[in-house]
Design a protein around this motif. Structure first.
Motif, mmCIF file in Angstrom:
data_model
loop_
_atom_site.group_PDB
_atom_site.id
_atom_site.type_symbol
_atom_site.label_atom_id
_atom_site.label_comp_id
_atom_site.label_asym_id
_atom_site.label_seq_id
_atom_site.Cartn_x
_atom_site.Cartn_y
_atom_site.Cartn_z
ATOM 1 N N GLY A 116 65.587 16.379 30.716
ATOM 2 C CA GLY A 116 66.136 15.640 29.590
ATOM 3 C C GLY A 116 65.052 14.951 28.786
ATOM 4 O O GLY A 116 63.848 15.176 28.998
ATOM 5 N N GLY A 147 74.608 10.694 27.459
ATOM 6 C CA GLY A 147 73.487 9.817 27.168
ATOM 7 C C GLY A 147 73.880 8.521 26.499
ATOM 8 O O GLY A 147 75.055 8.235 26.267
ATOM 9 N N ASP A 202 68.582 8.390 24.914
ATOM 10 C CA ASP A 202 68.304 9.278 26.038
ATOM 11 C C ASP A 202 69.429 10.300 26.185
ATOM 12 O O ASP A 202 70.506 10.146 25.603
ATOM 13 C CB ASP A 202 68.132 8.470 27.332
ATOM 14 C CG ASP A 202 69.400 7.734 27.742
ATOM 15 O OD1 ASP A 202 70.405 8.404 28.052
ATOM 16 O OD2 ASP A 202 69.381 6.488 27.771
ATOM 17 N N THR A 215 67.859 9.543 33.259
ATOM 18 C CA THR A 215 67.957 10.840 32.597
ATOM 19 C C THR A 215 67.537 11.931 33.575
ATOM 20 O O THR A 215 66.460 11.840 34.188
ATOM 21 C CB THR A 215 67.044 10.883 31.345
ATOM 22 O OG1 THR A 215 67.509 9.916 30.395
ATOM 23 C CG2 THR A 215 67.053 12.262 30.704
ATOM 24 N N GLY A 257 70.700 10.989 29.177
ATOM 25 C CA GLY A 257 70.967 10.734 30.588
ATOM 26 C C GLY A 257 72.429 10.766 30.969
ATOM 27 O O GLY A 257 73.276 11.363 30.288
#
Length: 541
Positions: free
Chosen positions: A421, A502, A444, A417, A446
């Motif tokens: 984030g 993510g 996440d 990430t 990411g």
């Protein structure tokens, strides 16, 4: 093999051998049959006919019953030795009961009493060809059944000896031959596999030459011995050897059936060898991990021990050496984590992972994992959020392994990430209508995972393409270990991801682990899988 002029069963064409000691009779029959597009050869000599049967395939033998050199009955008998599937039509001016009975015992399909009309001849040959076509079709259909059954037997084992035995049993069943043998290739040389079906009979004299094999499909090397290659994936894995008192192995139908069985058996043998090679590599890898981890732990313990002792002596002193020692200790701990990962993986591989199930709080396990990860999240500038169900969820689980599952998944999300984030961990229960299982979701914001990579992210040592520059660190073992530990709890891990937006990993543990006292209060708002997406800070979807 006979052909047909159309899809109708009534107009087959084929190859016919006409044998009559009267030349004009043979000529008339040949000219008449050629009107129906049959391929016809004629001879007045039964011995010449036998030579033709050895060299060429015929669908029907049309022969006179009474000839000076050899009777038609004897010719029919010998013809079946060379070509067991051939249809025989007997021409006779002596249609006695004794002749008919003797002819039937020799496999004669039909009779033509002399004199006969040419239309009768054409009809009789057509019936014989129809009968042959039906016989061939029945053999083909039965062969498909045999092939299916044999394939199931071949794939039921990874032991080359058992597969070889299954090949022999299948070929013996469809061919009717008792003398069948398999030779396998080892170190580029054909060797006796030691597997045979009644192999002591005619193969006793033939086996001495079995190692000198590089033969074409069905080529005869010695009288009554026929070999079929076992080839798979461009690899010659061996051969099947058939020995018989008759020439049955040379019939087209039987040759095709035996070769099909040999081909399927070769694939099974090839797969068994690949499996054995893979198993040996896995064994060597496990041994390497065991030895390497043992040899690393002792010097690593010394490094960490002296480094920690020196660092403690420098506490409170302004010294650059204190920072150096901190880095040494952190690097040593990182190596220790890698060794632990390798050992955990090895235990999972060989089924030696020991579980210690005790009464644990799911929220407490998650909180402990999060506390370990906060320094990593802070260093990478990633916000780490946790949201639990209001009531405690108490279950029977291995605390350390469950904690490692959460830590590995969350650490993976933190590393992938970007700065700024977030990674959010949500726990709860599914509603009873959705299974009532315990759920932990790690989401996440990411880089995400491409769809074509999703099926491989739980493979050991694997990282998605964007991560292979080593920018994010790690060995690609965390998710593999997490999945293994979850499966020890009879659970599962699922993942949803979109590049640039993510990922969300969902750990599902069976409701049977839940202890009395945990309720579904608050589950609808906390656990994914209840018709909504987990809510909380850091949700980047």
């Amino acid at each position: 093999m006979m052909s047909t002029a159309s899809t109708s069963l009534s107009v087959p064409t084929g190859s016919v051998l006409v044998v009559d000691d009267e030349p004009h009779m043979g000529t008339i029959c040949a000219q008449t049959l050629r009107l129906d597009a049959h391929s016809v050869q004629t001879t007045t000599d039964p011995l010449a006919a036998l030579e033709l049967l050895q060299r060429s395939h015929f669908d029907v033998l049309l022969t006179d019953i009474s000839m000076p050199e050899m009777s038609g009955l004897e010719l029919a008998h010998r013809a079946h030795l060379h070509q067991p599937a051939i249809g025989v039509v007997m021409m006779t001016g002596y249609a006695s009961y004794e002749n008919m009975a003797a002819a039937l015992r020799q496999g004669v399909a039909d009779f033509l009493p002399k004199p006969f009309e040419m239309a009768q001849l054409r009809l009789t040959i057509t019936r014989a060809l129809q009968r042959q076509r039906l016989i061939h079709e029945n053999v083909r259909l039965q062969s498909l059944v045999d092939l299916l059954e044999a394939s199931q037997q071949f794939s039921a084992s990874l032991d080359p000896t058992r597969i070889s035995s299954a090949i022999l049993r299948a070929i013996q069943r469809v061919s009717g031959m008792n003398c069948v043998h398999v030779n396998l290739v080892e170190a580029d040389t054909l060797v006796d596999s030691g597997v045979a079906h009644d192999g002591v009979c005619m193969l006793a004299d033939a086996r001495s030459g079995l190692a000198r094999a590089n033969v074409a499909d069905g080529e005869r090397r010695a009288p009554n011995v026929v070999r079929f290659p076992l080839n798979a994936a461009d690899e010659h894995v061996g051969e099947v050897v058939l020995a018989t008192e008759h020439a049955a192995a040379q019939t087209r139908v039987l040759t095709a059936v035996v070769q099909m069985l040999a081909n399927h058996g070769a694939v099974a043998l090839h797969n068994a060898r690949l499996y054995a090679a893979r198993a040996e590599l896995d064994h060597q890898k496990s041994e390497f991990i065991t030895i390497a981890s043992h040899e690393l732990r002792t010097p690593l313990s010394i490094i960490l021990g002296y480094s920690s002792m020196l660092r403690d002596k420098l506490v409170g002193q302004q010294s650059v050496y204190s920072d150096y020692l901190d880095q040494v200790v952190r690097a040593g701990l990182r190596i220790n984590d890698i060794v632990d990962d390798l050992i955990n993986l090895r235990h999972l591989d060989v089924g030696e992972a020991v579980t210690k199930f005790t009464e644990v709080s799911l929220q407490e396990v998650i909180d402990a994992a999060v506390e370990e990860l906060r320094p990593l999240a802070a260093a990478l500038g990633v916000r780490l959020d946790v949201r639990h169900q209001r009531r405690p969820l108490i279950l029977r689980a291995d605390r350390e392994k469950l904690m490692m599952v959460i830590a590995n998944i969350a650490a993976n999300g933190i590393r992938f990430t970007p700065r700024g984030g977030s990674v959010t961990i949500v726990s709860g229960l599914q509603k009873p209508s959705h299974g009532g299982n315990l759920v932990v979701a790690v989401r996440d914001t990411g880089i995400g995972i491409p769809t074509h990579e999703l099926r491989r992210i739980f493979d050991r040592f694997y990282q998605v393409a964007e991560a292979r520059t080593r920018e994010h660190g790690g060995m690609g073992l965390g998710l593999a270990i997490a999945r293994g530990f979850v499966e020890l709890h009879q659970g599962s891990i699922d993942v949803e991801s979109e590049p640039g937006r993510g990922s969300m990993f969902v750990v599902t543990l069976p409701s049977c682990l839940l202890l009395p006292g945990s309720t579904h209060e608050g589950a609808a708002s906390a656990a994914p899988g209840n018709g909504g997406t987990p809510r909380g800070s850091g949700d980047g979807r």
